[in-house]
Design a protein around this motif. Structure first.
Motif, mmCIF file in Angstrom:
data_model
loop_
_atom_site.group_PDB
_atom_site.id
_atom_site.type_symbol
_atom_site.label_atom_id
_atom_site.label_comp_id
_atom_site.label_asym_id
_atom_site.label_seq_id
_atom_site.Cartn_x
_atom_site.Cartn_y
_atom_site.Cartn_z
ATOM 1 N N MET A 1 -11.995 1.656 57.668
ATOM 2 C CA MET A 1 -12.461 2.080 58.968
ATOM 3 C C MET A 1 -11.616 1.302 59.862
ATOM 4 S SD MET A 1 -16.359 3.041 59.034
ATOM 5 C CE MET A 1 -16.210 3.784 60.579
ATOM 6 N N THR A 2 -11.243 2.093 60.870
ATOM 7 C CA THR A 2 -10.569 1.461 62.200
ATOM 8 C C THR A 2 -11.472 0.364 62.625
ATOM 9 O OG1 THR A 2 -9.373 3.357 62.889
ATOM 10 C CG2 THR A 2 -9.420 1.751 64.406
ATOM 11 N N GLU A 3 -10.905 -1.218 62.712
ATOM 12 C CA GLU A 3 -11.641 -2.075 63.223
ATOM 13 C C GLU A 3 -11.676 -2.053 64.739
ATOM 14 O OE1 GLU A 3 -10.570 -5.805 61.430
ATOM 15 O OE2 GLU A 3 -10.187 -4.930 59.481
ATOM 16 N N VAL A 4 -12.622 -2.239 65.188
ATOM 17 C CA VAL A 4 -12.756 -2.496 66.630
ATOM 18 C C VAL A 4 -13.022 -4.068 67.268
ATOM 19 C CG1 VAL A 4 -13.751 -1.467 68.873
ATOM 20 C CG2 VAL A 4 -13.150 0.086 66.962
ATOM 21 N N SER A 5 -12.365 -4.571 67.917
ATOM 22 C CA SER A 5 -12.624 -5.768 68.368
ATOM 23 C C SER A 5 -12.699 -5.850 69.755
ATOM 24 C CB SER A 5 -11.799 -6.947 67.719
ATOM 25 O OG SER A 5 -10.531 -6.580 68.013
ATOM 26 N N PRO A 6 -13.499 -6.821 70.448
ATOM 27 C CA PRO A 6 -13.264 -7.013 72.005
ATOM 28 C C PRO A 6 -12.051 -7.721 72.333
ATOM 29 C CG PRO A 6 -14.667 -8.740 71.006
ATOM 30 C CD PRO A 6 -14.468 -7.740 69.654
ATOM 31 N N ALA A 7 -11.654 -7.546 73.487
ATOM 32 C CA ALA A 7 -10.500 -8.342 73.702
ATOM 33 C C ALA A 7 -10.467 -9.896 73.833
ATOM 34 C CB ALA A 7 -10.129 -7.994 75.291
ATOM 35 N N LEU A 8 -9.478 -10.408 73.210
ATOM 36 C CA LEU A 8 -9.133 -11.829 72.873
ATOM 37 C C LEU A 8 -9.211 -12.496 73.925
ATOM 38 C CD1 LEU A 8 -6.883 -11.390 69.403
ATOM 39 C CD2 LEU A 8 -9.524 -11.417 69.555
ATOM 40 N N THR A 194 -0.146 8.653 58.590
ATOM 41 C CA THR A 194 -1.193 7.985 58.850
ATOM 42 C C THR A 194 -2.520 8.754 59.716
ATOM 43 O OG1 THR A 194 -0.789 6.858 61.102
ATOM 44 C CG2 THR A 194 0.210 6.054 59.170
ATOM 45 N N PRO A 195 -3.563 8.410 59.481
ATOM 46 C CA PRO A 195 -4.588 9.335 60.549
ATOM 47 C C PRO A 195 -3.999 9.183 61.883
ATOM 48 C CG PRO A 195 -5.698 7.913 58.958
ATOM 49 C CD PRO A 195 -4.471 7.371 58.739
ATOM 50 N N TRP A 211 -9.698 11.868 61.859
ATOM 51 C CA TRP A 211 -9.912 11.067 62.712
ATOM 52 C C TRP A 211 -9.427 9.487 62.535
ATOM 53 C CZ3 TRP A 211 -11.392 15.638 63.682
ATOM 54 C CH2 TRP A 211 -12.047 15.721 64.947
ATOM 55 N N PRO A 212 -9.073 9.072 63.652
ATOM 56 C CA PRO A 212 -8.181 7.714 63.535
ATOM 57 C C PRO A 212 -9.042 6.450 62.490
ATOM 58 C CG PRO A 212 -8.700 7.986 65.726
ATOM 59 C CD PRO A 212 -9.167 9.167 64.916
ATOM 60 N N ASP A 213 -10.472 6.651 62.544
ATOM 61 C CA ASP A 213 -11.325 5.415 61.975
ATOM 62 C C ASP A 213 -11.104 5.817 60.518
ATOM 63 O OD1 ASP A 213 -12.850 7.810 62.449
ATOM 64 O OD2 ASP A 213 -14.584 6.420 63.133
ATOM 65 N N VAL A 214 -10.775 6.957 60.010
ATOM 66 C CA VAL A 214 -10.889 7.162 58.497
ATOM 67 C C VAL A 214 -9.601 6.387 57.876
ATOM 68 C CG1 VAL A 214 -10.651 8.859 56.757
ATOM 69 C CG2 VAL A 214 -12.090 9.432 58.900
ATOM 70 N N GLU A 215 -9.686 5.687 56.953
ATOM 71 C CA GLU A 215 -8.660 5.053 56.353
ATOM 72 C C GLU A 215 -8.046 5.800 55.266
ATOM 73 O OE1 GLU A 215 -9.029 0.794 55.411
ATOM 74 O OE2 GLU A 215 -8.466 0.274 57.622
ATOM 75 N N ALA A 216 -7.046 6.468 55.468
ATOM 76 C CA ALA A 216 -6.333 7.250 54.232
ATOM 77 C C ALA A 216 -5.006 7.541 54.567
ATOM 78 C CB ALA A 216 -7.272 8.479 54.329
ATOM 79 N N MET A 217 -4.049 7.913 53.493
ATOM 80 C CA MET A 217 -2.840 8.428 54.002
ATOM 81 C C MET A 217 -2.822 10.007 53.643
ATOM 82 S SD MET A 217 -0.459 5.141 52.905
ATOM 83 C CE MET A 217 -1.016 5.122 51.229
ATOM 84 N N LEU A 218 -1.810 10.681 54.252
ATOM 85 C CA LEU A 218 -1.827 12.039 54.085
ATOM 86 C C LEU A 218 -0.312 12.229 53.416
ATOM 87 C CD1 LEU A 218 -2.929 13.477 57.441
ATOM 88 C CD2 LEU A 218 -4.226 12.656 55.599
ATOM 89 N N THR A 287 -14.236 10.147 73.168
ATOM 90 C CA THR A 287 -14.200 10.464 71.584
ATOM 91 C C THR A 287 -13.007 10.968 71.128
ATOM 92 O OG1 THR A 287 -15.352 12.225 71.157
ATOM 93 C CG2 THR A 287 -16.792 10.370 71.433
ATOM 94 N N PHE A 288 -12.483 10.788 69.891
ATOM 95 C CA PHE A 288 -11.304 11.458 69.618
ATOM 96 C C PHE A 288 -11.535 13.013 69.505
ATOM 97 C CE2 PHE A 288 -8.730 13.322 65.932
ATOM 98 C CZ PHE A 288 -7.665 12.676 66.364
ATOM 99 N N GLY A 289 -12.641 13.576 69.513
ATOM 100 C CA GLY A 289 -13.015 14.858 69.553
ATOM 101 C C GLY A 289 -12.664 15.355 70.948
ATOM 102 N N ASP A 290 -13.102 14.308 72.137
ATOM 103 C CA ASP A 290 -12.900 14.757 73.504
ATOM 104 C C ASP A 290 -11.442 14.864 73.708
ATOM 105 O OD1 ASP A 290 -15.633 14.609 73.970
ATOM 106 O OD2 ASP A 290 -15.576 12.631 74.515
ATOM 107 N N ARG A 291 -10.660 14.127 73.062
ATOM 108 C CA ARG A 291 -9.131 14.039 73.242
ATOM 109 C C ARG A 291 -8.432 15.206 72.491
ATOM 110 N NH1 ARG A 291 -6.954 8.858 74.225
ATOM 111 N NH2 ARG A 291 -8.476 7.120 74.266
#
Length: 345
Positions: A1-8, A194-195, A211-218, A287-291
């Motif tokens: 899944m797409t990793e989400v981290s706070p600002a460094l 890529t997603p 969805w961009p948080d799905v790890e896959a290749m097309l 969300t990505f759906g909103d986009r």
């Protein structure tokens, strides 16, 4: 899944923001200059690319070469332009820890985080370090000759396409997954996406939206002359291979529409997940759906209500597109489903 981290980065630390700007439009230049002035006022060092600096003419900015070192030590690469400008900026940010943050000044702008009218909010988020960072899967490509020797390579954030070089001839290919032949056919080309790139070239060629948080290749064939030519979704750890017969049409590789390589006669192309992800900064909670709804103008009320409302333009921007009250009510009415603006999907 797409990793989400706070600002460094934290307030008080030495902070740098690199600007990447589509300088061909005066309105974009003016917005970039005003944004740079605000960042500088907040104590953030602004960097400019040497080929863009004369058009921007921002006093006190640091001018850097447009190479792999441009974003070293920067916190953000702020992009003013469309998806093409964003992909150009991704080349600069790839070998650093900088996160890309786009202001959409193009037509669709799926990669951008914000629209021009929300720039002030975005700048405030940068100043306060109030953003998250998504790590997006990227892909790497090796081009090999008929002896199996690597003769070239590149990478992509959106997609890599293997395309025919002679328009009048079909490109014959053999497609393999993880070293095992899967199928062969004639086509105009094959896309490996890529997603993140699923809403770009791959979508236009008939591929699915991922969805961009799905790890896959097309894998998306382009105009394949075959019965089995449907798009495929593979593991992100797979190695995807296209072999070009020596007696067939010549082929070339295009990465994000920006970098091109020729495939030798009888050669092959290997596509795999890149070791380094691309970091994208997010400020807004959409969300990505909103986009998808916003970018494609999708109707969400249903066909009967759409007769009296313009499809895709009836939503209150701050509401969840799946909330019952929004789907069934009018824009000026209160939610009927008992939800609030902050309800999840």
């Amino acid at each position: 899944m797409t990793e989400v981290s706070p600002a460094l980065w934290a307030p008080g630390a030495s902070r740098h923001v690199l600007l990447t700007v589509h300088t061909g439009r005066q309105d974009i230049v003016e917005l970039a200059c005003s944004s740079a002035a605000r960042l500088a006022k907040a104590g953030i060092t602004v960097r400019l690319l040497e080929n863009e600096a004369p058009d921007l003419d921002i006093e006190g900015a640091h001018v850097v070469a447009a190479d792999a070192e441009a974003a070293r030590g920067a916190e953000i690469v702020m992009v003013f332009g469309g998806d093409g400008t964003f992909l150009r900026a991704a080349e600069l940010a790839r070998y650093s820890n900088a996160a890309l943050m786009g202001v959409n000044l193009g037509r669709v702008g799926f990669l951008a985080e914000t629209e021009p009218e929300a720039v002030e909010e975005t700048l405030t988020a940068i100043e306060r370090c109030e953003y998250s960072v998504e790590k997006r899967l990227a892909i790497e490509v090796d081009v090999l000759d008929d002896a199996g020797a690597v003769v070239g390579g590149t990478w992509a954030l959106n997609e890599v396409s293997v395309e025919k070089m002679e328009r009048s001839r079909v490109l014959d290919v053999v497609l393999a997954i993880d070293g095992r032949p899967l199928t062969s056919f004639g086509c105009d080309g094959i896309l490996f996406s890529t997603p993140t790139g699923s809403t770009a070239y791959a979508f236009s060629a008939g591929g699915p939206v991922v969805w961009p948080d799905v790890e896959a290749m097309l894998v998306v064939p382009s105009n394949a002359h075959a019965l089995f030519s449907r798009p495929l979704v593979t593991s992100p750890d797979s190695v995807l291979t296209v072999v070009i017969p020596a007696d067939g049409n010549r082929a070339r590789v295009s990465a994000d529409g920006r970098r091109a390589l020729e495939v030798p006669e009888g050669g092959r192309v290997d596509v795999r997940r890149a070791d380094r992800s691309v970091r994208i900064a997010r400020v807004h909670k959409a969300t990505f759906g909103d986009r998808l709804v916003a970018k494609f103008g999708l109707p969400v009320r249903g066909f009967r209500d759409a007769r009296t409302h313009d499809p895709g333009h009836e939503l209150i921007p701050t509401r969840n597109v799946l909330a019952r009250g929004i789907v069934s009510g009018n824009p000026g009415e209160e939610d009927r489903g008992g939800g609030t603006d902050d309800d999840g999907a």
